[in-house]
Motif scaffolding. Structure first.
Motif, short mmCIF file in Angstrom:
data_model
loop_
_atom_site.label_atom_id
_atom_site.label_comp_id
_atom_site.label_asym_id
_atom_site.label_seq_id
_atom_site.Cartn_x
_atom_site.Cartn_y
_atom_site.Cartn_z
N GLU A 61 0.44 -1.33 -0.32
CA GLU A 61 0.33 -0.49 -0.09
C GLU A 61 1.12 1.26 -0.09
OE1 GLU A 61 -2.68 -0.45 3.65
OE2 GLU A 61 -4.11 -2.07 2.53
N ARG A 62 1.79 1.30 0.75
CA ARG A 62 2.86 2.16 0.83
C ARG A 62 3.55 2.61 -0.60
NH1 ARG A 62 5.23 -0.51 5.62
NH2 ARG A 62 4.15 0.71 7.71
N LEU A 63 3.59 1.16 -1.35
CA LEU A 63 4.41 2.01 -2.50
C LEU A 63 3.34 2.47 -3.86
CD1 LEU A 63 6.52 -1.63 -2.86
CD2 LEU A 63 7.59 0.04 -2.70
N GLU A 64 2.28 1.88 -3.73
CA GLU A 64 1.42 2.89 -4.71
C GLU A 64 1.19 3.77 -4.31
OE1 GLU A 64 -3.72 1.55 -5.30
OE2 GLU A 64 -2.39 0.28 -3.88
N ASN A 65 1.56 4.27 -3.18
CA ASN A 65 1.25 5.75 -2.72
C ASN A 65 2.66 6.16 -3.21
OD1 ASN A 65 -1.26 5.13 -1.43
ND2 ASN A 65 -0.52 4.97 1.27
N ASN A 102 4.86 10.12 -7.60
CA ASN A 102 5.69 9.81 -8.14
C ASN A 102 5.33 10.39 -9.64
OD1 ASN A 102 7.90 9.23 -6.23
ND2 ASN A 102 8.20 7.52 -6.80
N GLU A 103 4.02 10.10 -9.66
CA GLU A 103 3.08 9.50 -10.86
C GLU A 103 3.08 11.77 -11.11
OE1 GLU A 103 1.70 9.44 -14.86
OE2 GLU A 103 3.69 8.68 -13.67
N ARG A 104 2.67 11.99 -9.52
CA ARG A 104 1.96 13.33 -9.72
C ARG A 104 3.87 13.93 -9.62
NH1 ARG A 104 -0.67 11.24 -4.56
NH2 ARG A 104 -2.39 10.90 -5.22
N ILE A 162 3.61 -1.10 -15.84
CA ILE A 162 3.76 -2.82 -15.85
C ILE A 162 2.84 -2.23 -14.16
CG2 ILE A 162 4.68 -4.72 -15.33
CD1 ILE A 162 5.91 -4.82 -17.76
N ALA A 163 3.91 -1.84 -13.67
CA ALA A 163 3.41 -1.79 -11.62
C ALA A 163 1.84 -1.69 -11.63
CB ALA A 163 4.89 -1.25 -11.03
N GLU A 164 2.02 -0.42 -12.32
CA GLU A 164 0.34 0.18 -12.12
C GLU A 164 -0.59 -0.64 -12.54
OE1 GLU A 164 1.51 5.25 -12.84
OE2 GLU A 164 1.71 3.76 -14.32
N VAL A 165 -0.34 -1.46 -13.46
CA VAL A 165 -1.27 -2.18 -14.07
C VAL A 165 -1.51 -3.60 -13.42
CG1 VAL A 165 -1.63 -3.90 -16.10
CG2 VAL A 165 -1.16 -2.36 -16.39
N ILE A 166 -0.68 -4.16 -12.70
CA ILE A 166 -0.38 -5.04 -11.58
C ILE A 166 -1.15 -4.78 -10.62
CG2 ILE A 166 0.99 -6.50 -10.12
CD1 ILE A 166 2.48 -6.74 -12.34
N ILE A 167 -1.42 -3.07 -9.77
CA ILE A 167 -2.01 -2.81 -8.46
C ILE A 167 -3.39 -2.81 -8.47
CG2 ILE A 167 -2.50 -0.35 -7.40
CD1 ILE A 167 0.55 -0.56 -7.52
N ASN A 168 -4.21 -1.91 -10.16
CA ASN A 168 -5.00 -1.97 -10.54
C ASN A 168 -6.19 -3.13 -11.22
OD1 ASN A 168 -4.98 0.72 -10.43
ND2 ASN A 168 -4.39 0.88 -12.87
N GLN A 169 -4.99 -4.67 -11.57
CA GLN A 169 -5.28 -5.49 -12.05
C GLN A 169 -5.73 -6.03 -11.21
OE1 GLN A 169 -7.31 -6.08 -14.42
NE2 GLN A 169 -6.61 -4.56 -15.25
#
Length: 382
Positions: free
Chosen positions: A174-178, A183-185, A251-258
């Motif tokens: 969850e921290r990595l997701e944040n 980082n994207e912002r 890839i990381a963002e796709v894995i989080i969403n999926q």
């Protein structure tokens, strides 16, 4: 109902787990009802005390030492009077699973093991007195119970540590997701500052200049307005480009969403060597991420699986991703299905390939593409 929730029922956050253990109280209760007279009353009374103490031992409170002591007393009674040892296993799991400090845990373990060992010695001496030729090796059921009773606190501690590690991993994810979101912002803010900020500053300057020229040199105003118009068009195209880039996930963002979608479908996602994909170029990740997203969508819709594995590989000149599920497999091609063909076309854009192997044990989809050359490699070749 309030009385039941406060004093009888277990806290709702523990779910069904505590009630499952109560099933094993049915045998000692049957022992109590099989007795007669005062012995029946005492046995059932002690079992009621045991239940109340056990119910209050699922949390660390001021009453916990008394709850543990009460359970130990009942366990000793059941072993010495009713020849029933298994009740000790209840308290063994309580002592092993609660989140004590190391010092406090050793106190409870000492109390448990000490009481249990003394009770076992007393029970064995009682059996020897009644049965002169008694040998412990003749009672394999007792040996099994002894092993469970001595090993349960250690097993409970292991289960607790595993649960804590799983919880820690989930919190880390969850921290990595944040972090990814932040980082994207930051990247978006930097892009806007470096591009749109400078361009809008130029538009402001050109507009102010045109206002001044309108009074002293009207013939030059048209040139400045043309520059403002061209800059506005360039900025519009730039905004569209930024928005389009934001819609494309790595890839990381796709894995989080999926993973959220898989959890909703009761499918467990496991990844192997996922970290190696972090260094792959973003444009390559966008293409591979789109393929992963389509593959996982197909698993959710059609595979009827409960597990999905993503395995990342990297060789000298080749990158691979294996997407496997344990579903029913692909038996007959679906009409008007563009999933596989769409993924194949995406892979062709990066000179990659897509292979599908399917059986009754599930489907394995393997995608591979050439490893992009770094700037140093290109310089060496040139």
């Amino acid at each position: 109902m309030t009385f039941l929730r406060r004093y009888i029922l277990f806290p709702s956050r523990f779910g069904f787990y505590p009630y499952f253990w109560l099933i094993f109280l049915s045998y000692p209760i049957a022992i109590g009802f099989a007795e007669t007279g005062i012995r029946r009353v005492l046995t059932l009374f002690f079992l009621a005390i045991f239940f109340l103490c056990y119910r209050n031992s699922y949390e660390i409170t001021k009453l916990l030492p008394w709850s543990i002591a009460g359970q130990l007393i009942v366990c000793v009674y059941m072993m010495l009077v009713e020849n029933y040892m298994a009740l000790f296993i209840f308290i063994a799991w309580v002592v092993g699973s609660l989140p004590f400090t190391k010092r406090v845990r050793w106190r409870y373990l000492t109390a448990y093991y000490g009481t249990f060992t003394v009770s076992v010695i007393a029970a064995v001496m009682k059996l020897v007195a009644v049965t002169p030729h008694f040998q412990l090796t003749d009672r394999l059921d007792l040996l099994v119970l002894l092993a469970f009773a001595y090993g349960s606190p250690i097993a409970a501690m292991s289960v607790m540590r595993t649960a804590d590690k799983s919880r820690a991993i989930q919190q880390t994810n969850e921290r990595l997701e944040n972090v990814i979101r932040q980082n994207e912002r930051n990247r978006i803010a930097q892009d806007l500052h470096d591009t749109l900020g400078q361009s809008f500053s130029m538009i402001t300057i050109k507009t102010e200049l045109a206002r001044k020229l309108l009074k002293i040199a009207p013939e030059k105003v048209d040139e400045q307005l043309n520059d403002v118009e061209n800059a506005s068009r360039d900025n519009l195209q730039l905004v569209r480009s930024i928005v389009n880039d934001l819609r494309q996930l790595n890839i990381a963002e796709v894995i989080i969403n999926q993973n959220r979608n898989l959890q909703d479908a009761n499918v467990t996602l496991l990844t192997i060597n996922e970290s190696i994909s972090n260094s792959w170029p973003r444009q390559l990740q966008i293409t591979l991420g789109a393929v992963i997203q389509e593959a996982i969508t197909n698993i959710i819709r059609h595979a009827h699986a409960d597990h999905c594995w993503l395995t990342f590989g990297q060789q000298a000149n080749l990158l691979t991703i294996s997407i496997r599920d344990n579903g029913k497999g692909i038996h007959t091609p679906r009409e008007n299905s563009s999933g596989i063909s769409g993924m194949t076309k995406r892979m062709e854009t990066i000179n990659g390939t897509l292979d599908v192997a399917s059986s009754s044990e599930g489907t394995i989809l393997t995608i591979s593409c050439p490893k992009p050359k770094t700037n140093k490699e290109e310089e060496l070749q040139s």
